[in-house]
Design an enzyme around this catalytic site. Structure first.
Site, PDB file in Angstrom:
ATOM      1  N   CYS A   1      -1.991  -0.461 -15.282  1.00 41.42           N
ATOM      2  CA  CYS A   1      -2.194   0.917 -14.831  1.00 41.42           C
ATOM      3  C   CYS A   1      -3.257   1.633 -15.663  1.00 41.42           C
ATOM      4  O   CYS A   1      -3.966   2.508 -15.150  1.00 41.42           O
ATOM      5  CB  CYS A   1      -0.886   1.686 -14.870  1.00 41.42           C
ATOM      6  SG  CYS A   1      -0.032   1.634 -16.461  1.00 41.42           S
TER       7      CYS A   1
ATOM      8  N   HIS B   1       3.205   4.502 -17.931  1.00 39.42           N
ATOM      9  CA  HIS B   1       2.395   4.413 -16.711  1.00 39.42           C
ATOM     10  C   HIS B   1       1.332   5.500 -16.755  1.00 39.42           C
ATOM     11  O   HIS B   1       1.619   6.669 -17.057  1.00 39.42           O
ATOM     12  CB  HIS B   1       3.263   4.592 -15.461  1.00 39.42           C
ATOM     13  CG  HIS B   1       2.453   4.603 -14.194  1.00 39.42           C
ATOM     14  ND1 HIS B   1       1.835   3.466 -13.710  1.00 39.42           N
ATOM     15  CD2 HIS B   1       2.140   5.608 -13.338  1.00 39.42           C
ATOM     16  CE1 HIS B   1       1.188   3.771 -12.602  1.00 39.42           C
ATOM     17  NE2 HIS B   1       1.353   5.063 -12.354  1.00 39.42           N
TER      18      HIS B   1
ATOM     19  N   ASN C   1      -3.266   7.953  -8.251  1.00 39.98           N
ATOM     20  CA  ASN C   1      -2.251   7.074  -8.829  1.00 39.98           C
ATOM     21  C   ASN C   1      -2.324   5.688  -8.188  1.00 39.98           C
ATOM     22  O   ASN C   1      -2.327   5.557  -6.958  1.00 39.98           O
ATOM     23  CB  ASN C   1      -0.865   7.679  -8.594  1.00 39.98           C
ATOM     24  CG  ASN C   1       0.179   7.089  -9.496  1.00 39.98           C
ATOM     25  OD1 ASN C   1       0.146   5.916  -9.828  1.00 39.98           O
ATOM     26  ND2 ASN C   1       1.137   7.913  -9.892  1.00 39.98           N
TER      27      ASN C   1
END
Length: 358
Positions: A14, A122, A137
Protein backbone atom coordinates in the site's frame (compact mmCIF):
# COMPACT_ATOMS: atom_id res chain seq x y z
CA UNK A 1 -11.59 9.54 -14.74
CA UNK A 2 -9.56 7.42 -17.17
CA UNK A 3 -6.68 9.90 -17.00
CA UNK A 4 -6.23 9.35 -13.25
CA UNK A 5 -3.43 6.99 -12.31
CA UNK A 6 -4.70 4.38 -9.84
CA UNK A 7 -3.12 1.17 -8.57
CA UNK A 8 -5.23 -1.48 -6.92
CA UNK A 9 -3.89 -3.23 -3.85
CA UNK A 10 -1.19 -5.83 -4.52
CA UNK A 11 -0.32 -7.80 -1.40
CA UNK A 12 0.69 -5.31 1.28
CA UNK A 13 2.36 -2.80 -1.02
CA UNK A 14 0.00 0.00 0.00
CA UNK A 15 2.92 2.41 0.61
CA UNK A 16 4.05 1.96 -2.99
CA UNK A 17 0.47 2.49 -4.27
CA UNK A 18 0.09 5.53 -2.04
CA UNK A 19 3.21 7.27 -3.34
CA UNK A 20 2.48 6.48 -6.98
CA UNK A 21 -1.11 7.74 -6.59
CA UNK A 22 0.25 10.94 -5.06
CA UNK A 23 2.75 11.49 -7.88
CA UNK A 24 0.31 10.10 -10.53
CA UNK A 25 2.74 7.66 -12.09
CA UNK A 26 4.59 4.44 -11.24
CA UNK A 27 7.66 6.19 -9.88
CA UNK A 28 8.35 3.73 -7.04
CA UNK A 29 8.47 -0.02 -6.77
CA UNK A 30 8.80 -2.26 -3.74
CA UNK A 31 12.51 -2.69 -4.59
CA UNK A 32 13.03 1.09 -4.54
CA UNK A 33 11.31 1.47 -1.19
CA UNK A 34 13.14 -1.58 0.14
CA UNK A 35 16.47 0.03 -0.78
CA UNK A 36 15.49 3.21 1.06
CA UNK A 37 14.44 1.14 4.09
CA UNK A 38 17.76 -0.75 4.07
CA UNK A 39 19.69 2.51 3.99
CA UNK A 40 17.70 3.80 6.93
CA UNK A 41 18.22 0.55 8.85
CA UNK A 42 21.97 0.75 8.22
CA UNK A 43 22.10 4.35 9.44
CA UNK A 44 20.18 3.43 12.59
CA UNK A 45 22.45 0.43 13.20
CA UNK A 46 25.53 2.54 12.91
CA UNK A 47 24.05 5.06 15.30
CA UNK A 48 23.32 2.37 17.90
CA UNK A 49 26.72 0.72 17.40
CA UNK A 50 28.45 3.98 18.21
CA UNK A 51 27.54 3.35 21.83
CA UNK A 52 29.03 -0.15 21.66
CA UNK A 53 27.94 -3.33 19.98
CA UNK A 54 28.11 -5.19 23.27
CA UNK A 55 25.56 -3.01 24.98
CA UNK A 56 22.16 -4.41 25.87
CA UNK A 57 20.40 -1.71 23.85
CA UNK A 58 22.28 -2.63 20.68
CA UNK A 59 21.55 -6.34 21.14
CA UNK A 60 17.83 -5.63 21.58
CA UNK A 61 17.89 -3.39 18.52
CA UNK A 62 19.41 -6.13 16.39
CA UNK A 63 16.94 -8.75 17.65
CA UNK A 64 13.91 -6.57 16.87
CA UNK A 65 14.70 -6.48 13.20
CA UNK A 66 13.87 -3.59 10.86
CA UNK A 67 11.41 -0.96 11.97
CA UNK A 68 11.19 0.47 8.44
CA UNK A 69 9.93 -2.55 6.51
CA UNK A 70 9.03 -6.21 6.81
CA UNK A 71 8.66 -9.20 4.52
CA UNK A 72 4.99 -8.47 3.83
CA UNK A 73 5.76 -5.19 2.06
CA UNK A 74 5.03 -2.74 4.84
CA UNK A 75 7.09 0.48 4.88
CA UNK A 76 7.27 3.04 7.66
CA UNK A 77 6.45 6.72 7.47
CA UNK A 78 10.18 7.45 7.54
CA UNK A 79 10.56 5.53 4.28
CA UNK A 80 7.70 7.44 2.65
CA UNK A 81 9.09 10.77 3.86
CA UNK A 82 12.54 9.89 2.56
CA UNK A 83 11.10 8.86 -0.81
CA UNK A 84 9.17 12.13 -1.14
CA UNK A 85 12.21 14.17 -0.19
CA UNK A 86 13.62 13.32 -3.60
CA UNK A 87 10.73 15.42 -5.04
CA UNK A 88 11.24 18.21 -2.49
CA UNK A 89 8.03 17.18 -0.79
CA UNK A 90 7.55 17.05 2.97
CA UNK A 91 5.10 15.15 5.16
CA UNK A 92 3.72 17.23 8.04
CA UNK A 93 1.23 15.83 10.56
CA UNK A 94 -2.10 17.60 10.25
CA UNK A 95 -2.28 17.81 14.05
CA UNK A 96 1.04 19.68 14.35
CA UNK A 97 0.26 22.84 16.27
CA UNK A 98 3.22 25.05 15.42
CA UNK A 99 3.20 24.49 11.67
CA UNK A 100 1.47 27.22 9.62
CA UNK A 101 0.47 24.90 6.78
CA UNK A 102 -1.06 22.43 9.20
CA UNK A 103 -2.99 25.24 10.87
CA UNK A 104 -4.22 26.49 7.51
CA UNK A 105 -5.29 22.97 6.51
CA UNK A 106 -7.21 22.52 9.75
CA UNK A 107 -9.06 25.76 9.07
CA UNK A 108 -9.65 24.94 5.41
CA UNK A 109 -8.86 21.41 4.18
CA UNK A 110 -8.89 22.61 0.56
CA UNK A 111 -6.00 25.00 1.25
CA UNK A 112 -3.44 22.24 0.51
CA UNK A 113 -3.02 19.90 -2.45
CA UNK A 114 -2.86 16.41 -0.95
CA UNK A 115 -3.05 14.26 2.16
CA UNK A 116 -1.49 10.92 3.03
CA UNK A 117 -3.42 8.84 5.55
CA UNK A 118 -2.33 5.86 7.62
CA UNK A 119 -4.34 3.38 9.65
CA UNK A 120 -3.19 -0.06 10.84
CA UNK A 121 -0.18 0.26 8.56
CA UNK A 122 -2.32 0.93 5.53
CA UNK A 123 -1.45 3.98 3.45
CA UNK A 124 -3.55 5.86 0.94
CA UNK A 125 -3.65 9.27 -0.74
CA UNK A 126 -6.28 11.97 -0.99
CA UNK A 127 -5.37 14.47 -3.70
CA UNK A 128 -6.76 17.36 -5.67
CA UNK A 129 -6.69 16.93 -9.44
CA UNK A 130 -7.85 19.92 -11.42
CA UNK A 131 -10.44 21.56 -9.18
CA UNK A 132 -11.76 18.28 -7.75
CA UNK A 133 -10.74 16.00 -4.89
CA UNK A 134 -10.23 12.25 -5.17
CA UNK A 135 -9.79 9.39 -2.75
CA UNK A 136 -7.01 7.32 -4.38
CA UNK A 137 -7.12 4.42 -1.93
CA UNK A 138 -5.66 1.26 -3.47
CA UNK A 139 -8.33 -0.78 -1.66
CA UNK A 140 -10.94 0.78 -3.94
CA UNK A 141 -11.62 -0.49 -7.43
CA UNK A 142 -10.95 3.00 -8.81
CA UNK A 143 -10.63 6.68 -7.86
CA UNK A 144 -13.46 8.05 -5.77
CA UNK A 145 -14.65 11.58 -6.48
CA UNK A 146 -15.40 13.51 -3.28
CA UNK A 147 -16.81 17.00 -2.97
CA UNK A 148 -15.08 19.80 -1.10
CA UNK A 149 -17.82 19.80 1.53
CA UNK A 150 -17.48 16.05 2.02
CA UNK A 151 -13.68 16.33 2.23
CA UNK A 152 -13.98 18.13 5.57
CA UNK A 153 -16.32 15.45 6.92
CA UNK A 154 -14.16 12.66 5.53
CA UNK A 155 -10.97 13.92 7.20
CA UNK A 156 -12.81 14.46 10.48
CA UNK A 157 -14.14 10.90 10.29
CA UNK A 158 -10.68 9.50 9.62
CA UNK A 159 -9.18 11.35 12.58
CA UNK A 160 -12.00 10.24 14.85
CA UNK A 161 -11.48 6.60 13.88
CA UNK A 162 -7.75 6.67 14.58
CA UNK A 163 -6.13 7.60 11.26
CA UNK A 164 -2.90 9.55 11.24
CA UNK A 165 -3.13 12.21 8.56
CA UNK A 166 -0.16 13.95 6.97
CA UNK A 167 -0.16 17.04 4.78
CA UNK A 168 1.97 16.95 1.65
CA UNK A 169 3.86 20.23 1.61
CA UNK A 170 5.53 21.29 -1.64
CA UNK A 171 4.81 21.45 -5.34
CA UNK A 172 3.57 18.19 -6.80
CA UNK A 173 4.88 17.22 -10.26
CA UNK A 174 2.71 17.96 -13.27
CA UNK A 175 0.51 15.11 -14.41
CA UNK A 176 -1.90 14.35 -17.23
CA UNK A 177 -4.90 13.94 -14.93
CA UNK A 178 -4.41 17.40 -13.44
CA UNK A 179 -4.34 18.97 -16.90
CA UNK A 180 -7.31 17.00 -18.24
CA UNK A 181 -9.53 17.53 -15.22
CA UNK A 182 -8.73 21.24 -15.16
CA UNK A 183 -10.43 21.49 -18.53
CA UNK A 184 -13.07 18.77 -18.19
CA UNK A 185 -14.16 18.00 -14.61
CA UNK A 186 -14.94 14.38 -13.83
CA UNK A 187 -18.46 13.05 -13.39
CA UNK A 188 -18.81 9.84 -11.40
CA UNK A 189 -22.09 7.97 -11.86
CA UNK A 190 -21.15 4.91 -9.79
CA UNK A 191 -19.05 4.75 -6.66
CA UNK A 192 -15.98 2.44 -6.73
CA UNK A 193 -16.20 -0.79 -4.78
CA UNK A 194 -14.19 -1.58 -1.68
CA UNK A 195 -11.97 -4.53 -2.62
CA UNK A 196 -11.05 -5.60 0.91
CA UNK A 197 -10.32 -4.18 4.36
CA UNK A 198 -6.70 -3.63 5.38
CA UNK A 199 -5.21 -6.03 7.89
CA UNK A 200 -2.36 -5.87 10.36
CA UNK A 201 0.70 -7.05 8.50
CA UNK A 202 3.32 -7.06 11.20
CA UNK A 203 2.75 -9.90 13.65
CA UNK A 204 5.48 -8.59 15.97
CA UNK A 205 3.30 -5.53 16.66
CA UNK A 206 0.16 -7.48 17.38
CA UNK A 207 -1.15 -10.99 17.31
CA UNK A 208 -3.24 -12.05 14.37
CA UNK A 209 -4.72 -9.77 11.76
CA UNK A 210 -7.63 -7.41 11.78
CA UNK A 211 -10.50 -7.96 9.42
CA UNK A 212 -12.49 -4.99 10.66
CA UNK A 213 -13.56 -2.51 8.03
CA UNK A 214 -11.40 0.63 7.98
CA UNK A 215 -12.83 3.95 9.12
CA UNK A 216 -13.00 5.32 5.59
CA UNK A 217 -15.26 2.36 4.83
CA UNK A 218 -17.48 3.50 7.69
CA UNK A 219 -17.46 6.99 6.22
CA UNK A 220 -18.39 5.54 2.84
CA UNK A 221 -21.14 3.55 4.52
CA UNK A 222 -22.48 6.75 6.08
CA UNK A 223 -22.47 8.48 2.71
CA UNK A 224 -24.08 5.40 1.17
CA UNK A 225 -26.81 5.65 3.81
CA UNK A 226 -27.24 9.30 2.84
CA UNK A 227 -27.59 8.21 -0.78
CA UNK A 228 -30.20 5.64 0.25
CA UNK A 229 -32.03 8.30 2.24
CA UNK A 230 -31.98 10.68 -0.72
CA UNK A 231 -33.31 7.90 -2.97
CA UNK A 232 -36.01 7.08 -0.41
CA UNK A 233 -37.03 10.75 -0.22
CA UNK A 234 -37.08 10.94 -4.02
CA UNK A 235 -39.28 7.84 -4.23
CA UNK A 236 -41.52 9.29 -1.53
CA UNK A 237 -41.77 12.55 -3.45
CA UNK A 238 -42.63 10.67 -6.66
CA UNK A 239 -45.27 8.66 -4.84
CA UNK A 240 -46.65 11.86 -3.34
CA UNK A 241 -46.78 13.49 -6.76
CA UNK A 242 -48.42 10.43 -8.29
CA UNK A 243 -50.88 10.43 -5.41
CA UNK A 244 -51.74 14.04 -6.19
CA UNK A 245 -52.22 13.17 -9.84
CA UNK A 246 -54.38 10.21 -8.89
CA UNK A 247 -56.39 12.39 -6.56
CA UNK A 248 -56.86 15.00 -9.23
CA UNK A 249 -57.86 12.30 -11.68
CA UNK A 250 -60.31 10.89 -9.19
CA UNK A 251 -61.79 14.32 -8.59
CA UNK A 252 -61.97 14.92 -12.32
CA UNK A 253 -63.76 11.62 -12.76
CA UNK A 254 -66.19 12.34 -9.97
CA UNK A 255 -67.07 15.82 -11.14
CA UNK A 256 -68.90 14.85 -14.38
CA UNK A 257 -71.21 12.32 -12.65
CA UNK A 258 -71.99 14.92 -9.98
CA UNK A 259 -72.65 17.57 -12.55
CA UNK A 260 -74.65 15.09 -14.57
CA UNK A 261 -76.61 14.08 -11.49
CA UNK A 262 -77.38 17.71 -10.78
CA UNK A 263 -78.49 18.19 -14.36
CA UNK A 264 -80.65 15.08 -14.14
CA UNK A 265 -82.22 16.36 -10.91
CA UNK A 266 -83.02 19.66 -12.57
CA UNK A 267 -84.54 17.84 -15.52
CA UNK A 268 -86.62 15.69 -13.19
CA UNK A 269 -87.85 18.77 -11.37
CA UNK A 270 -88.80 20.48 -14.60
CA UNK A 271 -90.52 17.33 -15.78
CA UNK A 272 -92.41 17.08 -12.49
CA UNK A 273 -93.54 20.69 -12.79
CA UNK A 274 -94.63 20.07 -16.35
CA UNK A 275 -96.60 17.01 -15.28
CA UNK A 276 -98.15 19.04 -12.47
CA UNK A 277 -99.29 21.67 -14.94
CA UNK A 278 -100.64 18.99 -17.25
CA UNK A 279 -102.49 17.41 -14.33
CA UNK A 280 -104.00 20.76 -13.42
CA UNK A 281 -105.09 21.26 -17.02
CA UNK A 282 -106.54 17.72 -17.10
CA UNK A 283 -108.44 18.44 -13.88
CA UNK A 284 -109.82 21.62 -15.40
CA UNK A 285 -110.88 19.72 -18.54
CA UNK A 286 -112.51 17.04 -16.38
CA UNK A 287 -114.38 19.61 -14.38
CA UNK A 288 -115.54 21.26 -17.57
CA UNK A 289 -116.75 17.92 -18.93
CA UNK A 290 -118.67 17.19 -15.74
CA UNK A 291 -120.24 20.58 -15.83
CA UNK A 292 -121.32 20.13 -19.40
CA UNK A 293 -122.80 16.74 -18.63
CA UNK A 294 -125.01 18.27 -15.97
CA UNK A 295 -126.34 21.05 -18.15
CA UNK A 296 -129.22 20.74 -20.48
CA UNK A 297 -128.71 20.56 -24.16
CA UNK A 298 -129.54 24.22 -24.62
CA UNK A 299 -127.36 25.25 -21.79
CA UNK A 300 -124.57 23.14 -23.22
CA UNK A 301 -124.79 24.87 -26.53
CA UNK A 302 -124.94 28.16 -24.72
CA UNK A 303 -121.84 27.20 -22.70
CA UNK A 304 -120.05 26.33 -25.89
CA UNK A 305 -120.89 29.77 -27.25
CA UNK A 306 -119.68 31.32 -24.06
CA UNK A 307 -116.39 29.50 -24.36
CA UNK A 308 -115.86 31.09 -27.72
CA UNK A 309 -116.05 34.44 -26.01
CA UNK A 310 -112.96 35.67 -24.22
CA UNK A 311 -112.88 35.22 -20.47
CA UNK A 312 -114.26 37.99 -18.32
CA UNK A 313 -111.66 40.29 -16.83
CA UNK A 314 -112.29 42.14 -13.60
CA UNK A 315 -110.21 44.85 -12.04
CA UNK A 316 -109.55 45.07 -8.30
CA UNK A 317 -107.91 47.91 -6.53
CA UNK A 318 -105.76 47.32 -3.46
CA UNK A 319 -103.18 49.10 -1.41
CA UNK A 320 -100.47 48.02 -3.82
CA UNK A 321 -102.26 49.21 -6.94
CA UNK A 322 -104.62 47.94 -9.58
CA UNK A 323 -104.61 44.23 -10.41
CA UNK A 324 -106.41 42.59 -13.36
CA UNK A 325 -108.01 39.23 -12.60
CA UNK A 326 -109.23 36.79 -15.22
CA UNK A 327 -112.22 34.63 -14.24
CA UNK A 328 -111.62 31.14 -15.44
CA UNK A 329 -114.38 29.51 -17.60
CA UNK A 330 -114.61 26.64 -15.11
CA UNK A 331 -115.72 28.95 -12.31
CA UNK A 332 -118.31 30.45 -14.64
CA UNK A 333 -119.55 26.96 -15.37
CA UNK A 334 -119.85 26.21 -11.71
CA UNK A 335 -121.90 29.31 -11.15
CA UNK A 336 -124.19 28.52 -14.07
CA UNK A 337 -124.50 24.91 -12.94
CA UNK A 338 -125.50 26.01 -9.47
CA UNK A 339 -128.05 28.42 -10.94
CA UNK A 340 -129.37 25.68 -13.22
CA UNK A 341 -129.75 23.27 -10.34
CA UNK A 342 -131.61 25.89 -8.32
CA UNK A 343 -134.03 26.52 -11.18
CA UNK A 344 -134.48 22.78 -11.72
CA UNK A 345 -135.23 22.27 -8.05
CA UNK A 346 -137.83 25.05 -8.11
CA UNK A 347 -139.56 23.60 -11.18
CA UNK A 348 -139.64 20.20 -9.58
CA UNK A 349 -141.15 21.64 -6.45
CA UNK A 350 -143.82 23.55 -8.42
CA UNK A 351 -144.68 20.48 -10.51
CA UNK A 352 -145.04 18.38 -7.39
CA UNK A 353 -147.35 20.94 -5.85
CA UNK A 354 -149.61 21.15 -8.95
CA UNK A 355 -150.10 17.39 -9.01
CA UNK A 356 -151.35 17.51 -5.44
CA UNK A 357 -154.17 19.99 -6.38
CA UNK A 358 -155.49 17.78 -9.19
Amino acid sequence: MESIFHEQQDGSLCAQHCLNALLQSSYFTAVDLGAIANEMDQAEREHMAARGVETEEYQQFVQQGSSNMDDSGFFSVQVLASALAVWDLELVPLSKRDHPTAQRARDDPTAVSAYICNFREHWFTIRRLGSQWFNLNSLLSGPELISESYLTLFLAQLRQEGYTIFIVVGSLPLCEADQVLSVTPAVQRERPKLLRAPGRNRSRQGAGSSSAAPPYAAAQADEAEDDELRRALEISRQLHDSGDVSLQRALAETRPPGAQAAAISDQDLQRALELSRQTAEDDASLQQALALSLLSEDEAFGQADDQRRPPTTTTTTGSTGTEATTVAPVEDLRQRRAKFLDQLEKKTAEGGGGGGND
